[in-house]
Enzyme design. Structure first.
Site, mmCIF file in Angstrom:
data_model
loop_
_atom_site.group_PDB
_atom_site.id
_atom_site.type_symbol
_atom_site.label_atom_id
_atom_site.label_comp_id
_atom_site.label_asym_id
_atom_site.label_seq_id
_atom_site.Cartn_x
_atom_site.Cartn_y
_atom_site.Cartn_z
ATOM 1 N N HIS A 67 -86.313 29.058 -4.811
ATOM 2 C CA HIS A 67 -86.982 27.883 -4.244
ATOM 3 C C HIS A 67 -88.380 27.710 -4.846
ATOM 4 O O HIS A 67 -88.938 26.612 -4.812
ATOM 5 C CB HIS A 67 -87.077 27.997 -2.722
ATOM 6 C CG HIS A 67 -87.746 29.251 -2.253
ATOM 7 N ND1 HIS A 67 -87.049 30.408 -2.001
ATOM 8 C CD2 HIS A 67 -89.048 29.534 -1.984
ATOM 9 C CE1 HIS A 67 -87.889 31.354 -1.604
ATOM 10 N NE2 HIS A 67 -89.109 30.844 -1.582
ATOM 11 N N LEU A 118 -80.568 33.213 -1.642
ATOM 12 C CA LEU A 118 -81.534 34.313 -1.698
ATOM 13 C C LEU A 118 -80.830 35.657 -1.870
ATOM 14 O O LEU A 118 -79.793 35.917 -1.266
ATOM 15 C CB LEU A 118 -82.393 34.317 -0.441
ATOM 16 C CG LEU A 118 -83.356 33.129 -0.321
ATOM 17 C CD1 LEU A 118 -84.113 33.176 0.995
ATOM 18 C CD2 LEU A 118 -84.335 33.098 -1.499
ATOM 19 N N ILE A 189 -94.251 35.634 5.685
ATOM 20 C CA ILE A 189 -93.953 34.318 6.254
ATOM 21 C C ILE A 189 -92.548 33.879 5.834
ATOM 22 O O ILE A 189 -92.174 33.998 4.664
ATOM 23 C CB ILE A 189 -94.981 33.263 5.789
ATOM 24 C CG1 ILE A 189 -96.368 33.574 6.346
ATOM 25 C CG2 ILE A 189 -94.551 31.856 6.187
ATOM 26 C CD1 ILE A 189 -96.497 33.414 7.859
ATOM 27 N N ARG A 357 -49.801 43.654 -10.368
ATOM 28 C CA ARG A 357 -51.020 44.457 -10.450
ATOM 29 C C ARG A 357 -50.845 45.592 -11.463
ATOM 30 O O ARG A 357 -51.782 45.942 -12.190
ATOM 31 C CB ARG A 357 -51.414 45.018 -9.092
ATOM 32 C CG ARG A 357 -50.433 45.997 -8.487
ATOM 33 C CD ARG A 357 -51.000 46.760 -7.305
ATOM 34 N NE ARG A 357 -49.983 47.598 -6.685
ATOM 35 C CZ ARG A 357 -50.257 48.582 -5.831
ATOM 36 N NH1 ARG A 357 -51.502 48.836 -5.491
ATOM 37 N NH2 ARG A 357 -49.282 49.290 -5.304
ATOM 38 N N SER A 384 -55.745 51.158 -6.548
ATOM 39 C CA SER A 384 -54.895 50.097 -5.997
ATOM 40 C C SER A 384 -54.939 48.835 -6.841
ATOM 41 O O SER A 384 -53.923 48.156 -7.004
ATOM 42 C CB SER A 384 -55.333 49.775 -4.565
ATOM 43 O OG SER A 384 -55.096 50.860 -3.705
ATOM 44 N N GLU A 411 -68.498 44.355 -2.420
ATOM 45 C CA GLU A 411 -67.931 43.198 -3.124
ATOM 46 C C GLU A 411 -68.958 42.126 -3.456
ATOM 47 O O GLU A 411 -68.927 41.528 -4.543
ATOM 48 C CB GLU A 411 -66.790 42.577 -2.304
ATOM 49 C CG GLU A 411 -65.500 43.356 -2.319
ATOM 50 C CD GLU A 411 -65.399 44.358 -1.188
ATOM 51 O OE1 GLU A 411 -64.316 44.935 -1.007
ATOM 52 O OE2 GLU A 411 -66.418 44.561 -0.487
ATOM 53 N N PHE A 437 -60.364 40.168 0.389
ATOM 54 C CA PHE A 437 -61.808 40.381 0.360
ATOM 55 C C PHE A 437 -62.508 39.519 -0.683
ATOM 56 O O PHE A 437 -63.712 39.670 -0.910
ATOM 57 C CB PHE A 437 -62.112 41.864 0.122
ATOM 58 C CG PHE A 437 -61.525 42.762 1.168
ATOM 59 C CD1 PHE A 437 -61.534 42.384 2.508
ATOM 60 C CD2 PHE A 437 -60.940 43.969 0.826
ATOM 61 C CE1 PHE A 437 -60.972 43.200 3.478
ATOM 62 C CE2 PHE A 437 -60.379 44.785 1.796
ATOM 63 C CZ PHE A 437 -60.389 44.410 3.118
ATOM 64 N N HIS A 461 -52.884 42.534 -4.124
ATOM 65 C CA HIS A 461 -52.373 42.441 -2.752
ATOM 66 C C HIS A 461 -52.511 40.990 -2.276
ATOM 67 O O HIS A 461 -53.262 40.665 -1.387
ATOM 68 C CB HIS A 461 -53.105 43.411 -1.821
ATOM 69 C CG HIS A 461 -52.949 44.854 -2.207
ATOM 70 N ND1 HIS A 461 -53.375 45.337 -3.421
ATOM 71 C CD2 HIS A 461 -52.414 45.901 -1.533
ATOM 72 C CE1 HIS A 461 -53.118 46.640 -3.488
ATOM 73 N NE2 HIS A 461 -52.507 47.009 -2.362
ATOM 74 N N ASP A 469 -50.362 46.696 6.465
ATOM 75 C CA ASP A 469 -51.793 46.614 6.772
ATOM 76 C C ASP A 469 -52.107 45.455 7.721
ATOM 77 O O ASP A 469 -53.171 45.431 8.349
ATOM 78 C CB ASP A 469 -52.615 46.464 5.489
ATOM 79 C CG ASP A 469 -52.911 47.807 4.844
ATOM 80 O OD1 ASP A 469 -52.943 48.814 5.573
ATOM 81 O OD2 ASP A 469 -53.098 47.846 3.621
ATOM 82 N N HIS A 473 -55.592 42.234 6.352
ATOM 83 C CA HIS A 473 -55.514 42.483 4.915
ATOM 84 C C HIS A 473 -54.574 41.507 4.199
ATOM 85 O O HIS A 473 -54.362 41.641 2.991
ATOM 86 C CB HIS A 473 -55.062 43.917 4.646
ATOM 87 C CG HIS A 473 -56.163 44.925 4.797
ATOM 88 N ND1 HIS A 473 -56.929 45.022 5.934
ATOM 89 C CD2 HIS A 473 -56.632 45.865 3.936
ATOM 90 C CE1 HIS A 473 -57.810 46.006 5.782
ATOM 91 N NE2 HIS A 473 -57.663 46.519 4.581
#
Length: 663
Positions: A67, A118, A189, A357, A384, A411, A437, A461, A469, A473
């Protein structure tokens, strides 16, 4: 500080205030308070050459508190970055100007990263410092420090409040990134008032706990103390440094100085006049720069230009003594070779069923031998996500030559750091986590797209196929979320060859990030898949008639389901085409003719199949079609039971298609 230094600092302040006042919009508080920090750094400690802002061994500076962008623009004008003129400063925050409200990478010369959210700049700075450390380990030889530069980042209380900074700095301390120097503009501030209402922790102690050297400057106007702190930070060769500088927000702005009112709104005529008068400027003049100030910045530039000239000479000697390394340097910084498109070995795969995967993991290890500048890692999920590059090691405090990265369970920061690695130059980078995620990566993925950089995301996944799960998940809305991003390619491949296509697209991209969304469960290898996937959508199984009765459209694990259903529909006399849609984003950029060829408007009987949210599929199914998708968050059970429970079976697809056909 000499008189000309004082005058230069105050010119930065008045230019910033004038730009904001003319725009009737902006944030004068930070530029007024932090001008001495920026001037001391750029004028006396930072290695940069405005006449060649892309010099590869320049120091990097990121304004995380974006900013305060007028601080940067005033600096860039005075230093001559990209010929940023006074007229450009007068156009602050105006349509098509070079001086947008927050710094934008690729838009304004000299801006190293797009900042605004930010803390984002803090994460990207960590990535740049990691890239520098890795490049050092690869290219520096005895007596030739070809890679030797610092990453500086300036942020305020808001950057330190945002969780991303803690994630990123925790990793930076763990890695001992000694060429990362963080400036904390501590003015107490925020928009709502004193930071004490919500932020009372001891930030310095927090940074010590992360493993940073910490230094405090009591007076933000004391450039000698700031300069001493910078040199002290550089002297520490084992830790990143955190310099807390106590500043006064809106310094010099009369009664508004030190108040929340000066954070995010123009000073107004009274406070602006007080500012100029107090600094010895004519209050009746705007955008006023004296000749001696320009001469001061010109002299600084001449000194910095010599630093690059010296580096260029050293690099010539380096290239003579280490020709292979010099060639590698050029290759690291060149565009990706697209010859892979004709490399049949790269596109080959056997017919055994496999999870995408796992296929992706094999592709990554093919790519790592072709592209030695590929680095990446996972948020503590590489076993994984299948993202580890074999036999190339991990980056660590003791050895940065490794190409794998342990991001830890971070992440949000992981994505910012990966962006920073890409922004640094010379490296291609990927990051990875479970698809659900991707929510944590979204804000920084958005910046990847906004900055036009080819960051790569590996998400595994990918659906209710996660199974046991359960709903926490099982991704549902995440694919629609990523598809909604402008300038962002989201691939959900159906088999090995489509996965190879996804990686090819990601590695050959110059200005668009790519997400590759992959299954945990095994999928069959499909007849007809391959390079056509690079079109985003294509006919993977043709109908028995030239003009089909029905089109089934699917992505990922549901493409084989669509193919099986099409066979049964054909047996029942309904001519059915199957379209695989691994990447809607790329398909949308194809010609009208190609899209008509794949999805002819005359065929209105259409069913789309995807084990995620159906949001967005209606543009392909139209008013007469149907979408088989998820309308809940899933459940906890073995995957086969879940696909049956939610209707992702051949029988249900056939039934739904017949309903559409007979309506």
């Amino acid at each position: 500080m000499s008189n000309i230094d004082i005058k230069s600092v105050n010119t930065i302040r008045t230019l910033s205030a004038d730009g904001i006042e003319k725009a009737k919009s902006g944030h004068p508080g930070l530029p007024l308070g932090s001008a001495p920090i920026a001037y001391e750094l750029f004028a006396h400690h930072m290695k940069h050459n405005p006449k060649n802002p892309g010099w590869k061994n320049r120091d990097r500076f990121i304004l995380s508190a974006g900013h305060g962008s007028m601080l940067l623009y005033s600096l860039f004008h005075l230093f001559g970055y990209g010929d940023l003129s006074l007229e450009d400063l007068k156009s602050f925050r105006q349509l098509d100007s070079k001086t947008p409200g927050h710094p934008e990478y690729g838009h304004t010369i000299g801006v190293e990263a797009t900042t605004g959210p930010l803390g984002a700049g803090m994460g990207m700075a960590v990535g740049m410092a990691m890239a520098e450390a890795h490049m050092e380990s690869v290219f520096n030889k005895d007596g030739f420090d070809i890679v030797d530069h610092y990453t500086y980042v300036l942020g305020g209380d808001g950057c330190m409040m945002e969780g991303i900074s803690s994630e990123a700095f925790s990793l930076a301390g763990t890695l001992g990134l000694s060429k990362l120097i963080v400036f904390y503009d501590s003015n107490g501030i925020s928009i709502e008032g004193s930071t004490d209402i919500a932020f009372t922790e001891n930030v310095v102690d927090r940074m010590k706990a992360f493993g940073f050297q910490t230094i405090e400057v009591e007076d933000g106007n004391d450039t000698a103390a700031i300069g001493k702190a910078i040199e002290e930070a550089k002297a520490d060769k084992s830790r990143p440094s955190f310099i807390k500088i106590n500043t006064i927000i809106g310094y010099g702005a009369g009664k508004k100085q030190g108040t929340a009112g000066v954070h995010g709104e123009p000073l107004g005529s009274e406070a602006l006049a007080a500012l100029k008068t107090g600094f010895g400027f004519d209050p009746e003049k705007s955008f006023d720069v004296d000749v001696d100030v320009y001469e001061n910045f010109k002299a600084i530039n001449e000194k910095n230009a010599k630093l690059e000239e010296e580096w260029n000479e050293r690099f010539k000697e380096y290239a003579s003594k280490y020709p292979q390394e010099a060639k590698d340097w050029d290759n690291y910084h060149s565009e990706i070779n697209t010859a892979l498109i004709d490399n049949e070995e790269f596109w080959s795969w056997d017919d055994a069923p496999a999870a995408t995967r796992n296929i992706s993991g094999s592709i990554i290890n093919r790519l790592k031998d072709i592209f030695p500048n590929l680095v990446g890692g996972s948020a503590d999920l590489s076993p994984s996500n299948k993202t580890e590059m074999k036999s190339v090691g991990y980056m660590s405090k003791d050895d940065f030559s490794g190409r794998n990265i342990h991001f830890g369970v971070r992440e949000f920061a992981m994505t910012a750091i990966t962006n920073g690695i890409v922004l640094h130059g010379g490296l291609r980078a990927y990051c990875a986590t479970f698809f659900v995620f991707s929510d944590y990566t979204k804000p920084m993925a958005r910046l990847s797209a906004l900055m036009n950089i080819p960051t790569i995301f590996v998400f595994t996944h990918d659906s209710i196929g996660v199974g046991e799960d359960g709903p926490t998940h099982e991704p549902i809305e995440q694919l629609a979320m990523l598809r909604s991003l402008p300038n962002f390619n989201t691939f959900r491949p159906a088999d090995a060859r489509e996965t190879i296509a996804a990686w090819y697209a990601a590695m050959s991209s110059k200005s668009t990030p790519t997400a590759i969304v992959l299954t945990r469960q095994n999928l069959p290898q499909l007849n007809g898949s391959g390079k056509k996937a690079l079109n985003g959508g294509y006919i993977i199984k043709e109908a028995s008639k030239n003009t089909p009765d029905m089109i089934l459209i699917a992505s990922g694990s549901e493409v084989s389901l669509a193919v099986d259903a099409a066979v049964e529909l054909e047996n029942d006399g309904i001519s059915t085409r199957v379209v695989s849609m691994p990447c809607m984003d790329i398909f949308e950029n194809q010609s009208k003719e190609y899209k008509e060829e794949v999805l002819p408007r005359a065929v209105r009987n259409r069913v789309a199949i995807e084990a995620l949210s159906g949001f967005g599929w209606d543009k392909y199914t139209g008013l007469d079609g149907r979408v088989l998708s998820m309308n809940s968050f899933g459940a906890s059970a073995p995957q086969d039971l879940l696909f049956k429970k939610f209707g992702f079976t051949k029988e249900n697809v056939v039934s739904l298609a017949k309903e559409v056909f007979n309506q």
